[in-house]
Design a protein around this motif. Structure first.
Motif, PDB file in Angstrom:
ATOM      1  N   MET A   1       0.820  -1.410  -0.156  1.00 38.92           N
ATOM      2  CA  MET A   1       0.171   0.092  -0.089  1.00 38.92           C
ATOM      3  C   MET A   1       1.026   1.239   0.185  1.00 38.92           C
ATOM      4  O   MET A   1       1.418   0.912   0.879  1.00 38.92           O
ATOM      5  N   LYS A   2       0.568   2.224  -1.170  1.00 37.33           N
ATOM      6  CA  LYS A   2       1.155   3.584  -0.614  1.00 37.33           C
ATOM      7  C   LYS A   2       0.443   4.501   0.494  1.00 37.33           C
ATOM      8  O   LYS A   2      -0.118   5.259   0.465  1.00 37.33           O
ATOM      9  N   GLU A   3       0.935   4.200   1.319  1.00 32.72           N
ATOM     10  CA  GLU A   3       0.510   5.286   2.227  1.00 32.72           C
ATOM     11  C   GLU A   3       0.646   6.635   2.420  1.00 32.72           C
ATOM     12  O   GLU A   3      -0.546   7.172   2.843  1.00 32.72           O
ATOM     13  N   VAL A   6      -2.280   7.212   0.564  1.00 32.91           N
ATOM     14  CA  VAL A   6      -3.657   7.076   0.853  1.00 32.91           C
ATOM     15  C   VAL A   6      -4.215   7.735   1.700  1.00 32.91           C
ATOM     16  O   VAL A   6      -5.525   8.122   1.535  1.00 32.91           O
ATOM     17  N   ALA A   7      -3.283   8.415   2.448  1.00 34.23           N
ATOM     18  CA  ALA A   7      -3.916   9.436   3.273  1.00 34.23           C
ATOM     19  C   ALA A   7      -3.311  11.005   2.931  1.00 34.23           C
ATOM     20  O   ALA A   7      -4.875  11.163   2.704  1.00 34.23           O
ATOM     21  N   GLU A   8      -3.294  10.872   1.868  1.00 36.67           N
ATOM     22  CA  GLU A   8      -3.835  12.008   0.650  1.00 36.67           C
ATOM     23  C   GLU A   8      -5.234  12.225   0.406  1.00 36.67           C
ATOM     24  O   GLU A   8      -5.887  13.370  -0.023  1.00 36.67           O
ATOM     25  N   TYR A   9      -5.766  10.716  -0.066  1.00 27.17           N
ATOM     26  CA  TYR A   9      -6.848  10.634  -0.745  1.00 27.17           C
ATOM     27  C   TYR A   9      -7.602  10.524   0.314  1.00 27.17           C
ATOM     28  O   TYR A   9      -8.805  11.533  -0.228  1.00 27.17           O
ATOM     29  N   ILE A  10      -7.295  10.111   1.361  1.00 26.19           N
ATOM     30  CA  ILE A  10      -9.020  10.101   2.109  1.00 26.19           C
ATOM     31  C   ILE A  10      -8.833  11.093   2.793  1.00 26.19           C
ATOM     32  O   ILE A  10     -10.294  12.189   2.745  1.00 26.19           O
ATOM     33  N   THR A  11      -7.817  12.284   2.905  1.00 26.09           N
ATOM     34  CA  THR A  11      -8.232  13.229   3.151  1.00 26.09           C
ATOM     35  C   THR A  11      -8.469  14.477   2.345  1.00 26.09           C
ATOM     36  O   THR A  11      -8.950  15.330   2.778  1.00 26.09           O
ATOM     37  N   LEU A 160     -20.634   9.040   7.457  1.00 25.05           N
ATOM     38  CA  LEU A 160     -19.671   8.377   6.098  1.00 25.05           C
ATOM     39  C   LEU A 160     -18.611   7.835   7.214  1.00 25.05           C
ATOM     40  O   LEU A 160     -17.948   7.140   7.720  1.00 25.05           O
ATOM     41  N   SER A 161     -18.109   6.928   6.237  1.00 24.13           N
ATOM     42  CA  SER A 161     -16.900   6.016   6.571  1.00 24.13           C
ATOM     43  C   SER A 161     -16.034   6.076   5.577  1.00 24.13           C
ATOM     44  O   SER A 161     -15.672   5.437   4.082  1.00 24.13           O
ATOM     45  N   PRO A 162     -15.025   6.993   6.773  1.00 21.19           N
ATOM     46  CA  PRO A 162     -13.599   7.259   6.112  1.00 21.19           C
ATOM     47  C   PRO A 162     -12.892   5.869   5.390  1.00 21.19           C
ATOM     48  O   PRO A 162     -11.425   5.751   4.475  1.00 21.19           O
ATOM     49  N   ILE A 163     -12.717   5.016   5.900  1.00 27.03           N
ATOM     50  CA  ILE A 163     -11.803   3.969   6.525  1.00 27.03           C
ATOM     51  C   ILE A 163     -12.579   2.568   5.745  1.00 27.03           C
ATOM     52  O   ILE A 163     -12.103   1.441   5.921  1.00 27.03           O
ATOM     53  N   GLY A 164     -13.986   2.897   5.264  1.00 30.50           N
ATOM     54  CA  GLY A 164     -14.541   1.483   4.751  1.00 30.50           C
ATOM     55  C   GLY A 164     -14.002   1.195   3.826  1.00 30.50           C
ATOM     56  O   GLY A 164     -14.035  -0.698   3.512  1.00 30.50           O
ATOM     57  N   LEU A 174      -1.200   2.421   7.503  1.00 28.66           N
ATOM     58  CA  LEU A 174      -1.302   4.074   7.758  1.00 28.66           C
ATOM     59  C   LEU A 174      -1.452   4.685   9.037  1.00 28.66           C
ATOM     60  O   LEU A 174      -1.535   5.986   9.004  1.00 28.66           O
ATOM     61  N   SER A 175      -1.627   3.932  10.087  1.00 28.75           N
ATOM     62  CA  SER A 175      -1.942   4.180  11.379  1.00 28.75           C
ATOM     63  C   SER A 175      -0.755   4.658  11.677  1.00 28.75           C
ATOM     64  O   SER A 175       0.286   6.094  12.041  1.00 28.75           O
TER      65      SER A 175
END
Length: 264
Positions: A1-3, A6-11, A160-164, A174-175
């Motif tokens: 996973m490209k952490e 992924v973090a930027e995408y969810i943010t 809404l579900s950010p990490i679903g 990611l954490s």
């Protein structure tokens, strides 16, 4: 996973959702677990107001201390974070005294555990209402779409579900990338709905990596009959949980009335 990606995408997804909703910010319940730690961190990264609520109900001390550590981490790093403790122990005790019981201790304890979750959901939506905010869910892919390990209208009641779409393994990765406190990363996963440190594995009968493996095999069309030993057992656990909790994961059934019945 490209952490980082992924973090930027969810943010950015959270920022976009907030703009469309025209709400002020987000509310997250902080349990001391990794899922709520990750969601609260992602919400904090948006720069929008974030209200973090700790909601103890006869809580195990380890859960309380980890929740406090996560809140301290957030307020130390993000100026947009506000923290509030809402101790629901008294409210829960009063409610528990008047609720129906079956007389079966195990069944009653499980029902009351779900009541705790629903009481917390009520508090989160109260905070969201008075602040013009949205409740961000903390469920991951395995819990929400695999084994249904959440309370219907409790922690499953969110906006809404950010990490679903992240597995538990990905949640941990990611954490760690975002600097979530080590005590949370090293703690055994627990739903925090009991007064002891009962873990998710104790309740489900399998670890999250095992359940992720079973989810992948199920999606490939395989079943317990294709495996032996522990693998077959895990497949049976996954299949049983998925079937039993389908009512949580599927849309509410609506009784569709034939059109000619509705015409005079």
């Amino acid at each position: 996973m490209k952490e980082e990606k992924v973090a930027e995408y969810i943010t950015e997804w959270l920022r976009d959702y907030l703009r469309v909703s025209r709400c002020r910010g987000y509310v997250v319940g902080i349990s001391g677990g990794v899922d709520s730690a990750l969601v609260s961190t992602l919400c904090a990264r948006t720069g929008a107001p974030l209200w973090c609520l700790t909601l103890p109900i006869h809580q195990a001390s380890s859960h309380v201390s980890r929740a406090q550590e996560q809140c301290a981490f957030l307020t130390g790093k993000y100026a947009n974070v506000r923290v509030q403790e809402v101790d629901l122990t008294g409210a829960f005790d009063v409610l528990a005294q008047v609720l129906p019981r079956s007389g079966n201790r195990e069944k009653d304890d499980m029902a009351l555990a779900n009541t705790r979750s629903r009481l917390r959901m009520t508090a989160l939506y109260q905070a969201a209402a008075v602040n013009g905010a949205l409740v961000a869910g903390t469920g991951n892919k395995i819990e929400d779409f695999g084994v249904g390990f959440f309370t219907k209208w409790g922690d499953g009641g969110v906006d809404l579900s950010p990490i679903g779409d992240l597995t538990k393994t990905q949640v941990y990765a990611l954490s760690a990338f975002l600097g979530v406190p080590r005590s949370i990363l090293e703690a055994e996963p627990s739903d925090g709905l009991f007064e002891n440190d009962r873990t998710d594995q104790m309740q489900i009968g399998a670890t999250y990596p095992e359940l992720e493996w079973a989810m992948d095999r199920t999606n490939e069309g395989r079943s317990a009959a294709d495996f032996e030993g522990r693998q077959a057992e895990v497949m049976r656990i996954y299949a049983t949980r998925h079937a039993a909790n389908a009512h949580k994961m599927n849309p509410i059934p609506v009784c569709r009335i034939p059109e000619d019945f509705l015409r005079d």
